[in-house]
Design an enzyme around this catalytic site. Structure first.
Site, short mmCIF file in Angstrom:
data_model
loop_
_atom_site.label_atom_id
_atom_site.label_comp_id
_atom_site.label_asym_id
_atom_site.label_seq_id
_atom_site.Cartn_x
_atom_site.Cartn_y
_atom_site.Cartn_z
N HIS A 192 -1.32 -2.56 -7.05
CA HIS A 192 -2.01 -2.25 -5.79
C HIS A 192 -3.52 -2.37 -5.97
CE1 HIS A 192 -3.11 0.94 -2.57
NE2 HIS A 192 -3.03 -0.25 -2.02
N GLU A 250 -3.96 0.24 -8.86
CA GLU A 250 -2.90 1.21 -9.13
C GLU A 250 -1.69 0.43 -9.62
OE1 GLU A 250 -2.16 4.98 -6.34
OE2 GLU A 250 -2.86 3.28 -5.20
N SER A 288 0.82 -1.21 0.00
CA SER A 288 0.00 0.00 0.00
C SER A 288 0.86 1.26 0.00
CB SER A 288 -0.85 0.04 1.28
OG SER A 288 -1.68 -1.07 1.36
N ASN A 315 -3.60 6.06 -1.29
CA ASN A 315 -3.32 6.13 0.14
C ASN A 315 -2.61 7.41 0.57
OD1 ASN A 315 -4.63 3.79 0.89
ND2 ASN A 315 -2.90 2.52 0.27
N1 LIG Z 1 -6.29 -4.05 3.80
C1 LIG Z 1 -6.39 -3.22 2.77
O1 LIG Z 1 -7.37 -2.48 2.66
C2 LIG Z 1 -5.32 -3.22 1.71
C3 LIG Z 1 -5.60 -2.62 0.47
C4 LIG Z 1 -4.61 -2.65 -0.53
C5 LIG Z 1 -3.38 -3.23 -0.27
N2 LIG Z 1 -3.13 -3.78 0.96
C6 LIG Z 1 -1.81 -4.41 1.17
O2 LIG Z 1 -1.93 -5.80 0.99
C7 LIG Z 1 -0.99 -6.48 1.84
C8 LIG Z 1 -1.73 -7.46 2.72
O3 LIG Z 1 -2.72 -6.78 3.48
P1 LIG Z 1 -3.96 -7.55 4.13
O4 LIG Z 1 -4.96 -6.50 4.50
O5 LIG Z 1 -4.35 -8.69 3.27
O6 LIG Z 1 -3.27 -8.09 5.48
P2 LIG Z 1 -3.69 -9.38 6.37
O7 LIG Z 1 -3.14 -9.11 7.72
O8 LIG Z 1 -5.15 -9.66 6.21
O9 LIG Z 1 -2.90 -10.58 5.66
C9 LIG Z 1 -1.51 -10.70 5.61
C10 LIG Z 1 -1.18 -12.17 5.41
O10 LIG Z 1 0.23 -12.30 5.17
C11 LIG Z 1 0.64 -13.51 5.78
N3 LIG Z 1 2.09 -13.51 5.94
C12 LIG Z 1 2.85 -12.83 6.84
N4 LIG Z 1 4.15 -13.14 6.67
C13 LIG Z 1 4.22 -14.03 5.63
C14 LIG Z 1 5.28 -14.73 4.99
N5 LIG Z 1 6.54 -14.56 5.38
N6 LIG Z 1 4.98 -15.56 3.97
C15 LIG Z 1 3.71 -15.75 3.59
N7 LIG Z 1 2.64 -15.12 4.16
C16 LIG Z 1 2.91 -14.27 5.17
C17 LIG Z 1 -0.13 -13.53 7.10
O11 LIG Z 1 -0.15 -14.83 7.66
C18 LIG Z 1 -1.51 -13.05 6.65
O12 LIG Z 1 -2.33 -14.12 6.25
C19 LIG Z 1 -0.24 -5.38 2.60
O13 LIG Z 1 0.93 -5.05 1.91
C20 LIG Z 1 -1.24 -4.23 2.57
O14 LIG Z 1 -0.64 -2.97 2.72
C21 LIG Z 1 -4.09 -3.80 1.94
#
Ligand SMILES: NC(=O)c1ccc[n+]([C@@H]2O[C@H](COP(=O)([O-])OP(=O)(O)OC[C@H]3O[C@@H](n4cnc5c(N)ncnc54)[C@H](O)[C@@H]3O)[C@@H](O)[C@H]2O)c1
Length: 290
Positions: free
Chosen positions: A139, A151, A118, A189
């Site tokens: 993104h 994005e 993000s 963001n």
């Molecule tokens: N939540 C949002 O609204 C949003 C929107 C766009 C982008 N993002 C981005 O997407 C990414 C994930 O966000 P999310 O909301 O899905 O988070 P989340 O906490 O729901 O999920 C993250 C996952 O990553 C896994 N993980 C951690 N370390 C790991 C590793 N070494 N190998 C494999 N898996 C691993 C965790 O077990 C978890 O299941 C982040 O970079 C976040 O910034 C989030």
């Protein structure tokens, strides 16, 4: 040509990306370190596909076919035959760099690598791989099956072929691309998170209650969700991480994360995904906590 897509991280975003990729006909390998997250992700994808069938958006047969295209694993070696790997793990530069280091030896020579970060620099993450020219930011927005935008962010070394391949893939997934330069938090963001952080400040300073702030922005600014409700939806850990990237990356005190946001994250109140954030989700309807 992209046929097999690997996805790292089976949280909110990884499971959504797996969902839309499988519906679009791609073979998907979903990897997470946690087996329970993989089980939860596949269950969630199944329920979301059923919802799409009920709404008449996809046929029952398409739902079954999509589910059959998704395989899961806990080891990155499962991604050895992927044409593209999309990293969607926790928003932490250390976590992501460690993943890329482990991933690279398993990849095909011509495989592309994208990150769903993000906010973190695409150029810096690319430099932790052996293929900065084949590395790009992709993104997606949350929830991925519903939100239209992707994005696309090129790092300084990303080549034209990779950029075109990811633009084409975005269209195949039924999404619309917006191109952003590689600056902290890109476009969405950079604008959205300071607003959410300011909403937390208004709560912290007692300007309004959780409900007051969300109602004010829904009815007064015509936002579909209040900023605190949205923060819970994104995940407060992710919100804090993005604010830290803005604060450090742009070296401007106007981006300092609100101490109350920090406290909530320290308490483990990360929002909807854990059942508590600015709202408590344990009952039938979310209940404001302040
Ligand atoms: N939540 C949002 O609204 C949003 C929107 C766009 C982008 N993002 C981005 O997407 C990414 C994930 O966000 P999310 O909301 O899905 O988070 P989340 O906490 O729901 O999920 C993250 C996952 O990553 C896994 N993980 C951690 N370390 C790991 C590793 N070494 N190998 C494999 N898996 C691993 C965790 O077990 C978890 O299941 C982040 O970079 C976040 O910034 C989030």
């Amino acid at each position: 040509m992209i046929e097999k897509i690997g996805i790292i991280g089976a949280g909110q975003m990884g499971s959504g990306i797996a969902h839309v990729s499988a519906v679009a006909g791609f073979q998907v390998k979903l990897v997470d370190v946690r087996e329970d997250q993989l089980t939860k992700a596949v269950g969630g994808i199944g329920r979301n596909l059923e919802r799409q069938v009920a709404k008449g958006k996809i046929a029952e047969a398409a739902k079954d076919a999509a589910l059959a295209r998704i395989a899961t694993a806990t080891d990155l070696s499962a991604l050895a035959d992927c044409d593209l790997v999309i990293e969607a793990a926790t928003e932490s530069e250390d976590v992501k760099r460690a993943i890329f280091k482990q991933l690279v030896p398993h990849l095909k020579a011509d495989a592309l690598v994208a990150t769903n970060t993000s906010s973190i620099s695409i150029t810096r993450l690319a430099a932790s791989t052996d293929r900065p020219h084949k590395f790009i930011g992709m993104h997606f927005m949350n929830p991925v099956p519903v939100m239209q935008l992707v994005e696309i962010i090129r790092g300084i070394a990303t080549d034209e072929e990779t950029f075109q391949a990811i633009k084409e893939l975005t269209a195949k997934l039924g999404k619309t691309a917006a191109i952003a330069e590689d600056f902290p938090a890109f476009i969405v963001n950079r604008i959205l998170l300071p607003m959410i952080n300011e909403a937390v400040y208004t709560l912290y300073e007692g300007v309004g209650t959780v409900e007051g702030i969300d109602t004010a922005m829904k009815l007064g600014a015509n936002h579909p969700m209040g900023p605190l409700e949205l923060a819970d939806f994104i995940g407060l850990d992710t919100c804090l991480s993005i604010m830290q990237v803005l604060y450090e990356g742009l070296a401007d005190s106007k981006y300092r994360p609100c101490p109350l946001l920090v406290k909530y994250v320290e308490a483990g109140w990360l929002g909807r995904k854990v059942g508590r954030g600015f709202y408590d989700y344990s009952g039938d309807v979310p209940r404001p906590t302040r």
